[in-house]
Design a protein around this motif. Structure first.
Motif, mmCIF file in Angstrom:
data_model
loop_
_atom_site.group_PDB
_atom_site.id
_atom_site.type_symbol
_atom_site.label_atom_id
_atom_site.label_comp_id
_atom_site.label_asym_id
_atom_site.label_seq_id
_atom_site.Cartn_x
_atom_site.Cartn_y
_atom_site.Cartn_z
ATOM 1 N N LYS A 249 42.489 44.499 -17.093
ATOM 2 C CA LYS A 249 41.767 45.644 -16.883
ATOM 3 C C LYS A 249 41.564 45.721 -15.333
ATOM 4 C CE LYS A 249 40.141 46.943 -21.353
ATOM 5 N NZ LYS A 249 39.068 47.433 -22.182
ATOM 6 N N ARG A 250 41.064 44.698 -14.841
ATOM 7 C CA ARG A 250 40.446 44.604 -13.474
ATOM 8 C C ARG A 250 41.389 44.291 -12.498
ATOM 9 N NH1 ARG A 250 39.474 39.269 -11.809
ATOM 10 N NH2 ARG A 250 39.091 37.964 -13.427
ATOM 11 N N SER A 251 42.607 43.849 -12.747
ATOM 12 C CA SER A 251 43.598 43.308 -11.929
ATOM 13 C C SER A 251 44.622 44.154 -11.938
ATOM 14 C CB SER A 251 43.915 41.916 -11.946
ATOM 15 O OG SER A 251 45.115 41.580 -11.134
ATOM 16 N N ASN A 252 45.573 44.347 -10.801
ATOM 17 C CA ASN A 252 46.822 44.973 -10.965
ATOM 18 C C ASN A 252 47.898 44.173 -9.918
ATOM 19 O OD1 ASN A 252 46.006 45.473 -8.281
ATOM 20 N ND2 ASN A 252 46.189 47.669 -8.449
ATOM 21 N N LYS A 253 47.692 43.037 -10.126
ATOM 22 C CA LYS A 253 48.468 42.135 -9.308
ATOM 23 C C LYS A 253 49.351 41.115 -10.234
ATOM 24 C CE LYS A 253 45.737 42.421 -5.113
ATOM 25 N NZ LYS A 253 44.605 41.985 -4.165
ATOM 26 N N ILE A 256 53.422 43.460 -15.376
ATOM 27 C CA ILE A 256 53.008 43.797 -16.530
ATOM 28 C C ILE A 256 53.811 43.497 -17.783
ATOM 29 C CG2 ILE A 256 52.453 46.056 -17.752
ATOM 30 C CD1 ILE A 256 51.473 47.285 -15.043
ATOM 31 N N ARG A 278 49.316 51.013 -19.816
ATOM 32 C CA ARG A 278 49.708 51.085 -18.339
ATOM 33 C C ARG A 278 50.988 51.061 -18.199
ATOM 34 N NH1 ARG A 278 46.771 46.376 -14.624
ATOM 35 N NH2 ARG A 278 47.890 47.799 -13.231
#
Length: 464
Positions: A249-253, A256, A278
């Protein structure tokens, strides 16, 4: 000792001391003999070097070792200290280690002592000898060997040695053994800024995923770059499932799709729901909530978060044959969709527990929502007219024009003399008119390309 006190001359004192020393050694009073040497010889280097050999003959250099002079002003021949160390090495290895720690390396030849250890090495005293070698190698600045000794011994002094001599560049291939020795200390050391590049640490820890997880988890708390987030999904899935969803939830790096495949392989449904959301596959996510997790409350929350009418319809359709779910749905949809959509789909004669209570609550909530919306609309209408009136009054105000104002086209002062304007515009009509726009741009009328223009040529604003 009384005999020594009686003699006043230096020569007689030394002679008596020597004789008395022989006597004490004959009686086996080695400690008393050592103390006598200290009192009688003081800092006399020559006397010490002559008489110390008497202790060698009886193998009692250990008794005199703590009384030997070791100051810069009175330092004996290195061979004397080496003899003491050799005796300890053969007869008292723990005492040997204690002297190695206590004595300054300038007193003896460290290479000679290292060779002596290697000649007398035995498994019985392995730990003492390895630690002694580690200290001696550090004295010789052979830090790599010293580190190897400490690691072989599994001795935690290795961390203080690294810090003391700044050996961070020497331990790149020792990271796994250091982690095995003390994980917490190793992590603290590895996270020291600019000491060891994270790329190096990660490469070395590839062979031990458990250590790699601990390191990357700690690194993530101090390094916001997220450089290794692509590795952390699989590590959290394997070693700390409870940390996986918060991390996602806190990362987008992280990739996916790869993260979803990992979670799908392990049947981590909550994580799959989040990742599907997402990726935009909200309907599949809702299906997992309903059929795998069977959690209607999470399903309702998911629909609220995404605010998608298709999702609400799917949720309602899936709930129609589950009476116990209908009441929860009625309680949860207020403020998001029209309750009529759900109520109209309830079959005649269908028994739904608590339906009346849920309907009353839903209608009250819906009525409250409508009331709030009406109130907001009234406020918006009032604000609209107030602001419109304010705008109208503002546009009616005069524009103060001074010599500081310049024409938006010719860049001359807007209040310049007519002759100056005429000289720059041969098509002048003989009059000097000024055109001002609401945007505060001002022009000489003769400078405008189209004198009947309704818009400022600079910002396209309407005329006042």
């Amino acid at each position: 000792m009384d005999v020594i006190s009686v003699h006043g001359g230096r020569y007689s004192l030394v002679s008596v001391a020597r004789l008395y020393l022989d006597h004490l050694l004959t009686l086996g009073l080695y400690e008393d003999a050592a103390k006598l040497c200290l009192r009688a010889f003081g800092n006399d280097k020559l006397l010490w070097e002559e008489e110390v050999y008497k202790f060698v003959k009886v193998q009692q250099l250990r008794a005199v070792s703590k009384y030997l002079p070791r100051t810069i002003d009175c330092k004996l021949n290195p061979h004397v200290y080496e003899m003491v160390l050799y005796e300890y090495l053969k007869l008292d290895p723990p005492g040997f280690l204690a002297l190695i720690k206590e004595w300054h390396p300038m007193l003896y030849n460290t290479s000679a002592v290292i060779n002596a250890i290697q000649d007398h090495y035995n498994e019985k005293d392995k730990s003492v000898l390895l630690e002694s070698l580690a200290i001696l190698y550090s004295h010789e600045m052979k830090y790599e060997k010293s580190l190897a000794m400490y690691l072989k011994l599994q001795h935690k002094d290795v961390f203080s040695l690294i810090k003391k001599h700044d050996l961070y560049s020497d331990i790149h291939r020792m990271i796994v053994p250091l982690m095995q020795l003390d994980t917490d200390k190793a992590i603290t050391m590895l996270l020291e800024k600019n000491k060891i590049p994270p790329d190096v640490v990660v490469t070395q820890l590839e062979v031990r995923e458990d250590f790699l997880y601990v390191y990357l988890d700690a690194l993530d708390r101090v390094d916001p770059s997220g450089k290794f987030h692509w590795k952390m999904v699989s590590l959290y899935a394997k070693y700390a499932r409870e940390k996986l969803l918060p991390f996602l939830k806190r990362s987008n790096k992280y990739p996916i799709q790869e993260a979803y495949d990992i979670c799908k392989d392990k049947l981590f449904y909550p994580e799959m729901v989040f990742l599907l959301g997402r990726m935009g596959n909200t309907r599949e996510a809702l299906s997992i909530l309903l059929h795998k997790l069977e959690n209607i409350q999470l399903s309702i929350e998911f629909c609220k978060e995404n605010d998608d009418m298709d999702l609400w319809n799917d949720l309602i359709n899936e709930s129609l044959d589950k009476p116990h779910v209908m009441t929860k749905l009625l309680d949860g949809i207020a403020g998001y969709i029209n309750p009529e959509l759900l109520v109209s789909k309830i079959k005649l004669g269908q028994k739904i527990p608590g339906l009346k209570k849920s309907l009353i609550k839903t209608l009250k909530d819906y009525s409250l929502q409508v009331t709030i919306q009406d109130g907001c609309n009234q406020i918006l209408v009032t604000d609209y007219f107030n602001l419109h009136e304010k705008l109208y009054r503002t546009q009616q105000k005069a524009i103060h024009i001074s010599n500081e104002f310049q024409c938006g086209m010719c860049r001359r002062s807007i209040l310049a003399k007519e002759s100056a304007i005429y000289s720059s515009n041969t098509q002048s009509t003989g009059k000097l008119d000024v055109v001002a726009f609401n945007c505060r741009h001002v022009f000489h009328e003769n400078c405008l390309p189209d004198k009947s223009a309704d818009f400022c040529t600079v910002c396209k604003s309407s005329k006042k």
